[in-house]
Design a protein around this motif. Structure first.
Motif, PDB file in Angstrom:
ATOM      1  N   CYS A   1      -9.327  68.720  36.390  1.00 61.62           N
ATOM      2  CA  CYS A   1      -9.002  67.656  37.327  1.00 61.62           C
ATOM      3  C   CYS A   1      -8.705  68.166  38.734  1.00 61.62           C
ATOM      4  O   CYS A   1      -9.015  67.505  39.709  1.00 61.62           O
ATOM      5  CB  CYS A   1      -7.829  66.829  36.813  1.00 61.62           C
ATOM      6  SG  CYS A   1      -8.366  65.322  36.004  1.00 61.62           S
TER       7      CYS A   1
ATOM      8  N   ALA B   1     -11.885  68.646  40.199  1.00 65.96           N
ATOM      9  CA  ALA B   1     -12.495  67.332  40.402  1.00 65.96           C
ATOM     10  C   ALA B   1     -11.901  66.658  41.640  1.00 65.96           C
ATOM     11  O   ALA B   1     -12.627  66.070  42.447  1.00 65.96           O
ATOM     12  CB  ALA B   1     -12.287  66.457  39.173  1.00 65.96           C
TER      13      ALA B   1
ATOM     14  N   SER C   1     -13.386  68.296  44.622  1.00 62.86           N
ATOM     15  CA  SER C   1     -14.761  67.893  44.896  1.00 62.86           C
ATOM     16  C   SER C   1     -14.813  66.443  45.396  1.00 62.86           C
ATOM     17  O   SER C   1     -15.656  66.095  46.215  1.00 62.86           O
ATOM     18  CB  SER C   1     -15.652  68.083  43.660  1.00 62.86           C
ATOM     19  OG  SER C   1     -15.441  67.045  42.750  1.00 62.86           O
ATOM     20  N   ALA C   2     -13.889  65.627  44.901  1.00 67.00           N
ATOM     21  CA  ALA C   2     -13.828  64.249  45.391  1.00 67.00           C
ATOM     22  C   ALA C   2     -13.473  64.242  46.871  1.00 67.00           C
ATOM     23  O   ALA C   2     -13.988  63.433  47.647  1.00 67.00           O
ATOM     24  CB  ALA C   2     -12.800  63.451  44.594  1.00 67.00           C
TER      25      ALA C   2
ATOM     26  N   TYR D   1      -9.058  57.930  47.623  1.00 64.62           N
ATOM     27  CA  TYR D   1      -8.229  57.460  46.520  1.00 64.62           C
ATOM     28  C   TYR D   1      -6.800  57.298  46.988  1.00 64.62           C
ATOM     29  O   TYR D   1      -6.425  57.819  48.038  1.00 64.62           O
ATOM     30  CB  TYR D   1      -8.360  58.357  45.291  1.00 64.62           C
ATOM     31  CG  TYR D   1      -8.126  59.842  45.478  1.00 64.62           C
ATOM     32  CD1 TYR D   1      -9.175  60.692  45.771  1.00 64.62           C
ATOM     33  CD2 TYR D   1      -6.861  60.382  45.303  1.00 64.62           C
ATOM     34  CE1 TYR D   1      -8.978  62.061  45.917  1.00 64.62           C
ATOM     35  CE2 TYR D   1      -6.648  61.746  45.439  1.00 64.62           C
ATOM     36  CZ  TYR D   1      -7.716  62.578  45.741  1.00 64.62           C
ATOM     37  OH  TYR D   1      -7.509  63.917  45.881  1.00 64.62           O
ATOM     38  N   PRO D   2      -6.008  56.527  46.237  1.00 60.68           N
ATOM     39  CA  PRO D   2      -4.673  56.155  46.718  1.00 60.68           C
ATOM     40  C   PRO D   2      -3.830  57.371  47.107  1.00 60.68           C
ATOM     41  O   PRO D   2      -3.905  58.414  46.452  1.00 60.68           O
ATOM     42  CB  PRO D   2      -4.046  55.446  45.517  1.00 60.68           C
ATOM     43  CG  PRO D   2      -5.159  55.073  44.629  1.00 60.68           C
ATOM     44  CD  PRO D   2      -6.286  55.983  44.901  1.00 60.68           C
TER      45      PRO D   2
ATOM     46  N   GLY E   1      -6.621  66.673  32.698  1.00 63.84           N
ATOM     47  CA  GLY E   1      -7.179  67.946  32.270  1.00 63.84           C
ATOM     48  C   GLY E   1      -8.694  67.885  32.236  1.00 63.84           C
ATOM     49  O   GLY E   1      -9.281  66.862  32.509  1.00 63.84           O
TER      50      GLY E   1
ATOM     51  N   ALA F   1     -11.076  64.687  33.087  1.00 65.66           N
ATOM     52  CA  ALA F   1     -12.224  64.647  33.999  1.00 65.66           C
ATOM     53  C   ALA F   1     -12.604  66.102  34.259  1.00 65.66           C
ATOM     54  O   ALA F   1     -11.751  66.900  34.624  1.00 65.66           O
ATOM     55  CB  ALA F   1     -11.848  63.950  35.299  1.00 65.66           C
TER      56      ALA F   1
ATOM     57  N   GLU G   1     -16.651  66.023  37.773  1.00 64.59           N
ATOM     58  CA  GLU G   1     -16.529  64.568  37.742  1.00 64.59           C
ATOM     59  C   GLU G   1     -15.553  64.017  38.777  1.00 64.59           C
ATOM     60  O   GLU G   1     -14.627  63.303  38.425  1.00 64.59           O
ATOM     61  CB  GLU G   1     -16.102  64.118  36.332  1.00 64.59           C
ATOM     62  CG  GLU G   1     -17.162  64.398  35.281  1.00 64.59           C
ATOM     63  CD  GLU G   1     -16.706  64.028  33.885  1.00 64.59           C
ATOM     64  OE1 GLU G   1     -17.499  63.392  33.191  1.00 64.59           O
ATOM     65  OE2 GLU G   1     -15.579  64.373  33.510  1.00 64.59           O
ATOM     66  N   GLY G   2     -15.793  64.352  40.024  1.00 65.23           N
ATOM     67  CA  GLY G   2     -14.943  63.841  41.105  1.00 65.23           C
ATOM     68  C   GLY G   2     -14.781  62.333  41.072  1.00 65.23           C
ATOM     69  O   GLY G   2     -13.653  61.833  41.083  1.00 65.23           O
ATOM     70  N   PRO G   3     -15.884  61.578  41.009  1.00 62.43           N
ATOM     71  CA  PRO G   3     -15.773  60.117  41.008  1.00 62.43           C
ATOM     72  C   PRO G   3     -14.958  59.587  39.834  1.00 62.43           C
ATOM     73  O   PRO G   3     -14.217  58.617  39.974  1.00 62.43           O
ATOM     74  CB  PRO G   3     -17.232  59.654  40.899  1.00 62.43           C
ATOM     75  CG  PRO G   3     -18.036  60.795  41.421  1.00 62.43           C
ATOM     76  CD  PRO G   3     -17.282  62.036  41.089  1.00 62.43           C
TER      77      PRO G   3
ATOM     78  N   PHE H   1     -12.501  61.124  38.360  1.00 65.70           N
ATOM     79  CA  PHE H   1     -11.096  61.398  38.667  1.00 65.70           C
ATOM     80  C   PHE H   1     -10.544  60.333  39.612  1.00 65.70           C
ATOM     81  O   PHE H   1      -9.445  59.801  39.391  1.00 65.70           O
ATOM     82  CB  PHE H   1     -10.955  62.794  39.284  1.00 65.70           C
ATOM     83  CG  PHE H   1      -9.602  63.053  39.864  1.00 65.70           C
ATOM     84  CD1 PHE H   1      -8.521  63.297  39.032  1.00 65.70           C
ATOM     85  CD2 PHE H   1      -9.392  63.024  41.236  1.00 65.70           C
ATOM     86  CE1 PHE H   1      -7.255  63.511  39.559  1.00 65.70           C
ATOM     87  CE2 PHE H   1      -8.140  63.239  41.769  1.00 65.70           C
ATOM     88  CZ  PHE H   1      -7.068  63.491  40.933  1.00 65.70           C
ATOM     89  N   VAL H   2     -11.337  60.012  40.632  1.00 58.29           N
ATOM     90  CA  VAL H   2     -10.910  58.984  41.594  1.00 58.29           C
ATOM     91  C   VAL H   2     -10.670  57.661  40.880  1.00 58.29           C
ATOM     92  O   VAL H   2      -9.671  56.982  41.114  1.00 58.29           O
ATOM     93  CB  VAL H   2     -11.972  58.820  42.714  1.00 58.29           C
ATOM     94  CG1 VAL H   2     -11.679  57.599  43.563  1.00 58.29           C
ATOM     95  CG2 VAL H   2     -12.027  60.070  43.568  1.00 58.29           C
TER      96      VAL H   2
ATOM     97  N   LEU I   1      -9.948  57.154  37.667  1.00 53.50           N
ATOM     98  CA  LEU I   1      -8.771  57.233  36.809  1.00 53.50           C
ATOM     99  C   LEU I   1      -7.487  57.069  37.604  1.00 53.50           C
ATOM    100  O   LEU I   1      -6.592  56.307  37.242  1.00 53.50           O
ATOM    101  CB  LEU I   1      -8.738  58.580  36.071  1.00 53.50           C
ATOM    102  CG  LEU I   1      -9.785  58.820  34.994  1.00 53.50           C
ATOM    103  CD1 LEU I   1      -9.686  60.257  34.490  1.00 53.50           C
ATOM    104  CD2 LEU I   1      -9.595  57.851  33.844  1.00 53.50           C
ATOM    105  N   LEU I   2      -7.427  57.796  38.707  1.00 56.04           N
ATOM    106  CA  LEU I   2      -6.200  57.791  39.494  1.00 56.04           C
ATOM    107  C   LEU I   2      -5.985  56.433  40.163  1.00 56.04           C
ATOM    108  O   LEU I   2      -4.860  55.936  40.223  1.00 56.04           O
ATOM    109  CB  LEU I   2      -6.255  58.907  40.545  1.00 56.04           C
ATOM    110  CG  LEU I   2      -4.901  59.289  41.076  1.00 56.04           C
ATOM    111  CD1 LEU I   2      -4.048  59.917  39.993  1.00 56.04           C
ATOM    112  CD2 LEU I   2      -5.027  60.249  42.243  1.00 56.04           C
ATOM    113  N   THR I   3      -7.084  55.826  40.645  1.00 52.77           N
ATOM    114  CA  THR I   3      -6.957  54.520  41.284  1.00 52.77           C
ATOM    115  C   THR I   3      -6.473  53.481  40.282  1.00 52.77           C
ATOM    116  O   THR I   3      -5.566  52.701  40.569  1.00 52.77           O
ATOM    117  CB  THR I   3      -8.322  54.076  41.857  1.00 52.77           C
ATOM    118  OG1 THR I   3      -8.880  55.160  42.584  1.00 52.77           O
ATOM    119  CG2 THR I   3      -8.168  52.886  42.774  1.00 52.77           C
TER     120      THR I   3
ATOM    121  N   PHE J   1      -4.792  53.989  37.545  1.00 55.49           N
ATOM    122  CA  PHE J   1      -3.408  54.268  37.161  1.00 55.49           C
ATOM    123  C   PHE J   1      -2.445  53.798  38.257  1.00 55.49           C
ATOM    124  O   PHE J   1      -1.421  53.174  37.966  1.00 55.49           O
ATOM    125  CB  PHE J   1      -3.229  55.765  36.892  1.00 55.49           C
ATOM    126  CG  PHE J   1      -1.852  56.126  36.400  1.00 55.49           C
ATOM    127  CD1 PHE J   1      -1.360  55.600  35.218  1.00 55.49           C
ATOM    128  CD2 PHE J   1      -1.054  56.990  37.126  1.00 55.49           C
ATOM    129  CE1 PHE J   1      -0.093  55.932  34.764  1.00 55.49           C
ATOM    130  CE2 PHE J   1       0.216  57.326  36.687  1.00 55.49           C
ATOM    131  CZ  PHE J   1       0.694  56.787  35.503  1.00 55.49           C
TER     132      PHE J   1
END
Lengths: 65, 172
Positions: free
Chosen positions: A16, A19, A22-23, A30-31, A65, B39, B43-45, B47-48, B50-52, B54
């Motif tokens: 993660c 990830a 990379s995001a 993201y928030p 993870g 993730a 898998e960046g997207p 992760f985004v 999942l976090l959003t 949550f």
């Protein structure tokens, strides 16, 4: 005022966390509510970490993870 | 799952996650406030996403304690007991042994983990947390059962049983 939660996230260095990196590079948004702690593996997590997080008033705990 | 850099790291985290959920149940915090998900590095997207999701969920839930109907003082009191539980060496050994056992059998299905923890760990979690809380409360002076129940979240039977053992210990 809208409620802005405090979220503590524990991210695995190899999954993660990479990830999330990379995001960021790909400019996904993201928030901004979460604070990240990098761990070397989710297997390192201990129940104590989560209890401690709530004790210092985190509203949510995310383990990735 | 199973793609972990350390082979079985994320499977072992599942045992931790279930333990945490049981502790949260005992303390009275909504277990949905804690999540564990996967993730991979590519898998960046995901992760985004999942976090959003949550964050949205926590937002609708509201601040810690408010959704649970607990004031911070009570919650802090209970979390302190939970913290001591996590530091307790006996409990940690029990938790470690259980994790080892599950690893040896190699069955990491949610049902199996949940069942094993329910059987071996939950009674310990509840007993140790409630006992610590009750000791603390009684040290402040005599209390009504109602107050004890409200502060700890334990059932009347549990309180009764713990007080009984505390009494016995005192006599010795």
């Amino acid at each position: 005022m809208q409620f802005e939660p405090r979220i503590l996230s524990f991210l695995c260095n190899w999954c993660c966390y990479a990830a999330a990196d990379s995001a960021g590079v790909a400019r996904f948004s993201y928030p901004p509510n979460n604070r990240v702690i990098r761990i070397m593996c989710t297997g390192r997590m201990d129940p104590q970490f989560v209890v401690e997080a709530f004790y210092v008033r985190a509203d949510g705990v995310f383990v990735g993870g | 799952m199973g793609e972990c850099h350390y082979q079985s790291g994320n499977y072992e985290a599942l045992v931790m996650a279930e333990t945490v959920r049981r502790i949260l149940d005992t303390v009275g915090i909504n277990r949905e406030r804690f999540t564990i998900d996967w993730a991979s590095a590519a898998e960046g997207p995901r992760f985004v996403k999942l976090l959003t999701e949550f964050t949205e969920k926590i937002k609708t839930m509201g601040p810690l304690g408010e959704a649970e109907g607990l004031d911070w003082e009570t919650l802090k009191f209970r979390l302190e007991a939970a913290r001591n539980l996590c530091k307790n060496m006996q409990f940690r050994a029990q938790y470690g042994n259980l994790a080892k056992e599950i690893k040896k059998l190699g069955d990491y299905s949610p049902e199996n983990i949940s069942q094993a923890i329910e059987k071996k760990l939950v009674p310990q979690i509840r007993k140790r947390i409630f006992e610590a809380e009750l000791k603390e409360l009684i040290a402040q002076g005599p209390q009504a059962v109602e107050v004890l129940r409200e502060k700890t979240g334990a059932t009347e039977e549990e309180i009764g049983a713990i007080l009984e053992t505390l009494k016995k210990k005192e006599k010795k």
